[in-house]
Design a protein around this motif. Structure first.
Motif, mmCIF file in Angstrom:
data_model
loop_
_atom_site.group_PDB
_atom_site.id
_atom_site.type_symbol
_atom_site.label_atom_id
_atom_site.label_comp_id
_atom_site.label_asym_id
_atom_site.label_seq_id
_atom_site.Cartn_x
_atom_site.Cartn_y
_atom_site.Cartn_z
ATOM 1 N N ALA A 118 -19.654 30.644 12.049
ATOM 2 C CA ALA A 118 -20.852 31.443 12.382
ATOM 3 C C ALA A 118 -22.188 30.594 12.791
ATOM 4 O O ALA A 118 -22.825 30.672 13.523
ATOM 5 N N LYS A 119 -22.004 29.163 12.424
ATOM 6 C CA LYS A 119 -22.964 28.216 12.635
ATOM 7 C C LYS A 119 -22.749 27.482 13.787
ATOM 8 O O LYS A 119 -23.551 26.568 14.419
ATOM 9 N N LEU A 120 -21.595 27.615 14.451
ATOM 10 C CA LEU A 120 -21.203 27.049 15.753
ATOM 11 C C LEU A 120 -20.940 27.786 16.674
ATOM 12 O O LEU A 120 -20.934 29.122 16.605
ATOM 13 N N PRO A 121 -20.864 27.159 18.120
ATOM 14 C CA PRO A 121 -20.907 27.897 19.295
ATOM 15 C C PRO A 121 -19.627 28.620 19.457
ATOM 16 O O PRO A 121 -19.063 28.167 20.410
ATOM 17 N N VAL A 122 -19.224 29.282 18.797
ATOM 18 C CA VAL A 122 -17.834 29.987 19.173
ATOM 19 C C VAL A 122 -17.988 31.038 20.424
ATOM 20 O O VAL A 122 -18.789 31.953 20.275
ATOM 21 N N ARG A 123 -17.297 30.790 21.536
ATOM 22 C CA ARG A 123 -17.668 31.391 22.548
ATOM 23 C C ARG A 123 -16.401 32.217 23.223
ATOM 24 O O ARG A 123 -16.438 32.954 24.300
ATOM 25 N N LEU A 124 -15.084 31.876 22.678
ATOM 26 C CA LEU A 124 -13.849 32.700 22.894
ATOM 27 C C LEU A 124 -13.011 32.644 21.762
ATOM 28 O O LEU A 124 -13.032 31.564 21.007
ATOM 29 N N ILE A 125 -12.552 34.159 21.509
ATOM 30 C CA ILE A 125 -11.674 34.190 20.366
ATOM 31 C C ILE A 125 -10.386 34.822 20.875
ATOM 32 O O ILE A 125 -10.437 35.539 21.782
ATOM 33 N N VAL A 126 -9.281 34.232 20.623
ATOM 34 C CA VAL A 126 -8.029 34.414 21.182
ATOM 35 C C VAL A 126 -6.939 35.082 20.129
ATOM 36 O O VAL A 126 -6.823 34.176 19.205
ATOM 37 N N ILE A 127 -6.451 36.198 20.067
ATOM 38 C CA ILE A 127 -5.372 36.566 19.262
ATOM 39 C C ILE A 127 -4.037 36.558 19.977
ATOM 40 O O ILE A 127 -3.905 37.379 20.846
ATOM 41 N N ASP A 128 -3.208 35.624 19.655
ATOM 42 C CA ASP A 128 -2.038 35.294 20.411
ATOM 43 C C ASP A 128 -0.819 36.134 19.502
ATOM 44 O O ASP A 128 -1.059 36.473 18.327
ATOM 45 N N GLU A 129 0.189 36.435 20.192
ATOM 46 C CA GLU A 129 1.092 37.743 19.645
ATOM 47 C C GLU A 129 0.385 38.637 19.023
ATOM 48 O O GLU A 129 0.619 39.251 18.066
ATOM 49 N N ALA A 130 -0.366 39.272 19.865
ATOM 50 C CA ALA A 130 -1.222 40.452 19.482
ATOM 51 C C ALA A 130 -0.466 41.720 19.099
ATOM 52 O O ALA A 130 -1.300 42.661 18.283
ATOM 53 N N HIS A 131 0.885 41.805 19.268
ATOM 54 C CA HIS A 131 1.431 42.913 18.694
ATOM 55 C C HIS A 131 1.709 43.088 17.310
ATOM 56 O O HIS A 131 1.789 43.933 16.723
ATOM 57 N N GLU A 163 -2.092 41.264 7.496
ATOM 58 C CA GLU A 163 -3.336 40.469 7.527
ATOM 59 C C GLU A 163 -3.944 40.639 8.885
ATOM 60 O O GLU A 163 -5.180 40.127 9.055
ATOM 61 N N TYR A 164 -3.445 40.919 10.198
ATOM 62 C CA TYR A 164 -3.976 40.933 11.550
ATOM 63 C C TYR A 164 -4.885 41.907 11.449
ATOM 64 O O TYR A 164 -5.762 41.812 12.355
ATOM 65 N N LEU A 165 -4.801 42.935 10.638
ATOM 66 C CA LEU A 165 -5.801 44.235 10.935
ATOM 67 C C LEU A 165 -7.348 43.606 10.411
ATOM 68 O O LEU A 165 -8.083 44.218 10.841
ATOM 69 N N THR A 166 -7.593 42.591 9.730
ATOM 70 C CA THR A 166 -8.766 42.178 9.581
ATOM 71 C C THR A 166 -9.488 41.626 10.836
ATOM 72 O O THR A 166 -10.568 41.246 10.694
ATOM 73 N N LEU A 167 -8.720 41.305 11.869
ATOM 74 C CA LEU A 167 -9.354 40.582 12.984
ATOM 75 C C LEU A 167 -10.112 41.576 13.608
ATOM 76 O O LEU A 167 -10.962 41.225 14.423
ATOM 77 N N GLY A 168 -10.228 42.942 13.478
ATOM 78 C CA GLY A 168 -10.973 43.805 14.103
ATOM 79 C C GLY A 168 -12.608 43.462 13.863
ATOM 80 O O GLY A 168 -13.343 43.950 14.773
ATOM 81 N N THR A 169 -13.009 42.899 12.618
ATOM 82 C CA THR A 169 -14.385 42.675 12.516
ATOM 83 C C THR A 169 -14.934 41.485 13.180
ATOM 84 O O THR A 169 -16.002 41.088 13.028
ATOM 85 N N LEU A 170 -13.976 40.592 13.956
ATOM 86 C CA LEU A 170 -14.639 39.546 14.736
ATOM 87 C C LEU A 170 -15.472 39.873 15.740
ATOM 88 O O LEU A 170 -16.266 39.074 16.086
#
Length: 607
Positions: free
Chosen positions: A135-148, A160-167
């Motif tokens: 959160a302290k860094l310039p995160v400008r793109l988040i990619v979820i590979d194998e999104a199925h 464990e992939y379910l938690t990614l919805g908070t991103l």
């Protein structure tokens, strides 16, 4: 990578050419790159080999800052980092397969702005400590590979992939891209809801893999049938994967193939991680090797020259089947997908659904999905049309499946169905396929005589059709829901409510004649691309040998150096200078600097 420090955004076409070595985008890539670069949220469903990774890698470079890539497998992370590094792009991976110091050094490079790509597992990314640091860094793109993996309906669902919805809330300024090769409409909707709260776009760019010949075979002859089939497919050194339902099946199949002179190794989740790693690396690097595996093997395996995939047992559903056969022919050359299919497979798959812990709604959907796959196995029209229709695409008959090769004849099989239904009632629905076939064929076995079944009207009523044909009719009736398989009752066939309606009249049952048993056509040799001349083909093979040596020395997969298509272009164009080498599709500036002299020297020596 072009410098963005001055605030000027690099041109996407410049990066495409200078970093990745391509003169133009493939279908769909540019739209996805543009949407992510603009900060959008999207799900991209693209067929294997369509260039998904390039989309988010290029978009990450255009957006600047840090791109986080969520990946489910350590091997996949390592390969992606190696591929980016080979193209001159600084990238890091932090995972449990590396020691503390290596991970700490990678984090320092990310935090210090020296690397722009960070590969993480969902478990590591979503820890409080990691999220707080990022959160302290310039995160400008988040990619979820194998999104199925996000979806409960996906074939590789991981909780464990379910938690990614908070991103999307943790990093509100970041673009989010989810990528997968396989997701039906139910899975797509679920992914969109979980990752984007329904506020995202979905891009689908086709599911067709026209180079893969599709084939479904009736199980007949036991293990010998599978060994013979794999021997035919592997002739000439072709590599392939044989998927089995159980770990025991994986081990036994590998043993049988080796005993038949076909070099094979097993892979399943019951093996220790070190052995799995060794077997995976052997498959990626050794020629003439067949992998027998459960579905634990495959996701993230980027081996372009797998020539065949065989399913020794029925897959779970159409989505899983499509994902698994998609591991063949990623280089675009001819490949084969063969499914072996029998009565027992249907019962096992249905029992797995019924015995699972899922709720009634999920079981209902899984039953529907299995029924779609059974319909595919019993298809009387083009198999590729059925697959593409399932994923929402219309197509013409493909001419590259067993049904197009040898169309089955369809007829009114009501009379045959009545014979089967009456036989089951007369035998109290207590017997399995083998005994019932004996009755139909009039085989006066000791078991039949002792039960008095030689006196039934059905005894010998199956003639003049042969046993193999009636076996197909039973399987079709089971797939169509007229029969059920009682696993607890030693595999006895029983009439369903729908099947009992046959005896009441008014039900018309359509059956097909089974396809004739035939030898598997030999795979065309794909060691040399078909478009190359004999002389160019010799150079191509020499270039592949050089690539293998360089890959071994760098401890990376061969495709990280150059793709097969790039080597084919080199063999055909025969560049003699660095400038000409940069004109070869897939050769960027960094790779030209690092590997150019070695390949140019080899090409010059073959002029």
């Amino acid at each position: 990578m072009p410098d963005t420090a001055a605030g000027t955004r690099p041109d996407k076409h410049e990066i495409l050419a200078s970093v990745f070595g391509f003169s133009a985008f493939r279908r769909g890539q540019e739209d996805i790159v543009d949407r992510l670069t603009a900060g959008g949220k999207l799900l991209a469903v693209m067929p294997t080999g369509a260039g998904k990774s390039l989309c988010y890698q290029l978009a990450g470079m255009l957006r600047g800052g840090i791109t986080i890539v969520v990946s489910p497998l350590i091997a996949l992370m390592n390969d992606q980092v190696a591929a980016l590094t080979a193209n001159g792009v600084a990238a890091e991976a932090i995972h449990s397969g590396r020691d503390w110091q290596t991970n700490a050094d990678a984090w320092r490079r990310i935090a210090g702005g020296h690397s722009g790509f960070l590969y993480l597992s969902p478990e590591r990314l979503t820890t409080d400590r990691m999220l707080s640091a990022l959160a302290k860094l310039p995160v400008r793109l988040i990619v979820i590979d194998e999104a199925h993996c996000v979806s409960q309906w996906g074939h590789d669902f991981r909780p464990e992939y379910l938690t990614l919805g908070t991103l999307r809330e943790t990093f509100p300024q970041a673009a989010i891209g989810a990528f997968t090769a396989t997701a039906d409409t139910v899975t797509q909707g679920d992914i969109g809801d979980k990752l984007f709260g329904g506020d995202g776009e979905t891009f689908t760019f086709g599911f067709d893999r026209p180079n893969i010949h599709l084939d479904v075979r009736e199980k007949a002859g036991g293990p010998a049938q599978l060994v013979k089939l794999v021997g035919e497919l592997a002739a000439g050194g072709a590599q392939g994967i044989v998927y089995c339902l159980s770990r025991k099946g994986v081990e036994e199949t590998a043993e049988r193939l080796n005993a038949a002179g076909i070099k094979a190794i097993p892979y399943h989740a019951g093996m220790d991680a070190h052995t799995r790693h060794i077997h995976q690396n052997r498959f990626l690097s050794e020629p003439d090797l067949v992998m027998t595996a459960t579905i634990a093997f495959g996701m993230g395996i980027d081996k372009p020259d797998v020539r065949f995939v065989v399913h020794a047992d029925l897959p779970a559903n159409m989505e899983a089947y499509y994902q698994e056969i998609g591991r063949a022919g990623r280089d675009g050359n001819p490949a084969r997908a063969v499914m072996l299919y029998g009565l027992g497979d249907i019962g096992r798959r249905r029992a797995m659904i019924d015995s699972g812990n899922a709720g009634d709604e999920r079981k209902r959907v899984e039953w529907q999905r299995l029924n779609v796959l059974l319909g595919y196995a019993e298809a009387v029209t083009c198999r590729r049309q059925m697959i593409l229709s399932y994923f929402g695409e219309a197509s013409e008959p493909c001419g590259n499946c067993d049904v197009c090769d040898s169309p089955p004849s369809v007829f009114d099989g009501t009379q045959e169905a009545e014979i089967v239904a009456e036989m089951l009632i007369a035998t109290d629905e207590r017997y399995g396929q083998a005994h019932l076939l004996d009755i139909l064929m009039g085989a006066a076995t000791a078991k039949i005589k002792s039960a008095g079944h030689h006196e039934l009207p059905a005894f010998g009523a199956g003639r003049p059709r042969d046993r193999h044909q009636w076996q197909s009719y039973l399987r079709q009736m089971l797939a169509a829901g007229y029969l059920s398989l009682d696993l607890e009752g030693y595999g006895a066939l029983k009439l369903t409510k729908r099947g009992r309606a046959i005896l009441a009249g008014g039900v018309e049952v359509s059956l097909k004649d089974s396809l004739p048993r035939r030898a598997t056509p030999k795979m065309k040799s794909t060691a040399t691309p078909v478009e190359l001349s004999a002389g160019d083909g010799e150079l191509y093979m020499a270039l592949k040998a050089l690539r293998r040596d360089l890959a071994d020395a760098a401890d990376v997969p061969a495709y990280v150096i150059f793709a097969d298509k790039t080597l084919a272009d080199m063999a055909r164009l025969r560049p003699s200078t660095r400038r000409e080498l940069l004109g070869v599709n897939g050769v960027g500036e960094k790779k030209a600097d690092k590997y150019g002299d070695a390949f140019l020297d080899l090409i010059r020596s073959n002029v």
